[in-house]
Design a protein around this motif. Structure first.
Motif: not given
Length: 100
Positions: A33, A66, A69
């Protein structure tokens, strides 16, 4: 200044190896990421059911991204959480007045 998350997991009896395998996949995906600076998985040396995650991001927005995701949704929410007895999160921002 980075944004740090420390997660403490306690797995259900006998599920620690399954959780660790899932977290290995999660760590590899998370490290890709753009805002991720670190994603480390640790296991207690005396209690194998106790797992600690150290995650570091450029900023809080990167941690929020995050959590949105597909790998977080599928692995952590879909597979890891059902195998835990407990989960604690500590979200940390640096204190500029306290320097090392």
């Amino acid at each position: 200044m980075s944004y740090v998350v420390v997660a403490r997991y306690r797995t259900q009896e006998g599920e620690e190896n399954t959780v660790l395998a899932l977290l290995a996949t999660m760590a590899a995906a998370s490290r890709e990421e753009p805002g991720n600076l670190a994603y480390r998985v640790h296991q207690d040396t005396e209690d194998p059911r106790a797992i600690l995650l150290y995650e570091e991001y450029v900023g809080e927005a990167d941690f929020t991204a995050h959590r949105a995701t597909p790998h977080f949704q599928e692995i952590v929410l879909g597979k890891v959480l059902p195998l835990l007895d407990s989960r604690d999160l500590l979200r940390c921002a640096p204190r500029p007045e306290v320097r090392a």
